[in-house]
Design a protein around this motif. Sequence first.
Motif, PDB file in Angstrom:
ATOM      1  N   SER A  45       7.251  51.659  77.297  1.00 24.54           N
ATOM      2  CA  SER A  45       7.943  50.774  76.363  1.00 24.54           C
ATOM      3  C   SER A  45       9.430  51.109  76.368  1.00 24.54           C
ATOM      4  O   SER A  45       9.809  52.269  76.314  1.00 24.54           O
ATOM      5  N   VAL A  46      10.243  50.074  76.420  1.00 19.98           N
ATOM      6  CA  VAL A  46      11.693  50.218  76.411  1.00 19.98           C
ATOM      7  C   VAL A  46      12.208  49.648  75.090  1.00 19.98           C
ATOM      8  O   VAL A  46      11.750  48.606  74.628  1.00 19.98           O
ATOM      9  N   ARG A  47      13.171  50.346  74.505  1.00 17.41           N
ATOM     10  CA  ARG A  47      13.762  49.912  73.233  1.00 17.41           C
ATOM     11  C   ARG A  47      15.033  49.111  73.543  1.00 17.41           C
ATOM     12  O   ARG A  47      15.947  49.631  74.171  1.00 17.41           O
ATOM     13  N   CYS A  48      15.045  47.854  73.104  1.00 15.90           N
ATOM     14  CA  CYS A  48      16.100  46.926  73.512  1.00 15.90           C
ATOM     15  C   CYS A  48      16.825  46.308  72.332  1.00 15.90           C
ATOM     16  O   CYS A  48      16.240  46.051  71.282  1.00 15.90           O
ATOM     17  N   ALA A  49      18.099  46.020  72.567  1.00 21.70           N
ATOM     18  CA  ALA A  49      18.890  45.203  71.656  1.00 21.70           C
ATOM     19  C   ALA A  49      19.144  43.872  72.356  1.00 21.70           C
ATOM     20  O   ALA A  49      19.323  43.827  73.576  1.00 21.70           O
ATOM     21  N   VAL A  50      19.147  42.809  71.588  1.00 17.33           N
ATOM     22  CA  VAL A  50      19.372  41.468  72.121  1.00 17.33           C
ATOM     23  C   VAL A  50      20.609  40.892  71.441  1.00 17.33           C
ATOM     24  O   VAL A  50      20.711  40.903  70.212  1.00 17.33           O
ATOM     25  N   ILE A  51      21.540  40.402  72.270  1.00 17.83           N
ATOM     26  CA  ILE A  51      22.769  39.802  71.760  1.00 17.83           C
ATOM     27  C   ILE A  51      22.893  38.396  72.325  1.00 17.83           C
ATOM     28  O   ILE A  51      22.849  38.201  73.537  1.00 17.83           O
ATOM     29  N   THR A  52      23.062  37.438  71.430  1.00 19.60           N
ATOM     30  CA  THR A  52      23.357  36.073  71.838  1.00 19.60           C
ATOM     31  C   THR A  52      24.842  35.843  71.617  1.00 19.60           C
ATOM     32  O   THR A  52      25.356  36.072  70.523  1.00 19.60           O
ATOM     33  N   GLY A  57       5.358  44.623  75.860  1.00 14.92           N
ATOM     34  CA  GLY A  57       5.156  45.934  75.245  1.00 14.92           C
ATOM     35  C   GLY A  57       6.430  46.682  74.899  1.00 14.92           C
ATOM     36  O   GLY A  57       6.387  47.845  74.499  1.00 14.92           O
ATOM     37  N   HIS A  58       7.564  46.015  75.028  1.00 18.88           N
ATOM     38  CA  HIS A  58       8.839  46.640  74.677  1.00 18.88           C
ATOM     39  C   HIS A  58       9.141  46.407  73.197  1.00 18.88           C
ATOM     40  O   HIS A  58       8.493  45.586  72.542  1.00 18.88           O
ATOM     41  N   VAL A  59      10.122  47.118  72.690  1.00 17.95           N
ATOM     42  CA  VAL A  59      10.462  47.050  71.270  1.00 17.95           C
ATOM     43  C   VAL A  59      11.893  46.536  71.123  1.00 17.95           C
ATOM     44  O   VAL A  59      12.805  47.027  71.784  1.00 17.95           O
ATOM     45  N   VAL A  60      12.082  45.559  70.256  1.00 18.83           N
ATOM     46  CA  VAL A  60      13.418  45.055  69.952  1.00 18.83           C
ATOM     47  C   VAL A  60      13.937  45.834  68.747  1.00 18.83           C
ATOM     48  O   VAL A  60      13.397  45.718  67.658  1.00 18.83           O
ATOM     49  N   VAL A  61      14.967  46.635  68.970  1.00 22.71           N
ATOM     50  CA  VAL A  61      15.510  47.495  67.909  1.00 22.71           C
ATOM     51  C   VAL A  61      16.731  46.884  67.242  1.00 22.71           C
ATOM     52  O   VAL A  61      17.204  47.407  66.223  1.00 22.71           O
ATOM     53  N   GLY A  62      17.234  45.794  67.789  1.00 24.63           N
ATOM     54  CA  GLY A  62      18.392  45.149  67.190  1.00 24.63           C
ATOM     55  C   GLY A  62      18.607  43.772  67.762  1.00 24.63           C
ATOM     56  O   GLY A  62      18.193  43.475  68.884  1.00 24.63           O
TER      57      GLY A  62
END
Length: 169
Positions: free
Chosen positions: A15-22, A46-51
């Motif tokens: 699992s990778v912890r990711c931030a998403v920016i639009t 299975g990854h995690v959105v942390v922001g």
Amino acid sequence: MSTSPEQHRQAAPRSVRCAVITVSDTRTVETDTSGALIRERLERAGHVVVGYAIVPDEREAIGQVVDEFVARSDCDAVLLNGGTGIARRDVTYEAIVERLEKRLDGFGELFRWLSYREIGAAAMLSRAIAGVYRSKIVIAMPGSTGAVRLAMDELIVPELAHLVLEARK
């Protein structure tokens, strides 16, 4: 003894912890279908959105939010969408390229090649870019839902954990 890409993938984090920016001057949380698609694809894998953030097409604002997410210990990758074209307001490329310590030119090349197969010569207008910044993966893709779907399904989701593994070395 050399290792195969498959062996590398098996050693990668599950699992990778990711931030998403639009990046957009007009989108809101309710209208950000591309940001929602990125988050859905990450979580399904299975990854995690942390922001998550929506940032205007302003070079300094984009850079500041990327810097904030990259500085977090609970963030392994930052995925941006929007602002990668050639219009005057498209400055995501400029905000990202000046931060990258290592560029992954193959991401942009492959993205444009895959896009070309779908939309033809207009694919050359994309300045999609990826690389490593402070041992974190940073990927910027166009903001259209079709482009996000293509990037996520064909390039990012299949290799994200492997990219993070390599960037940590």
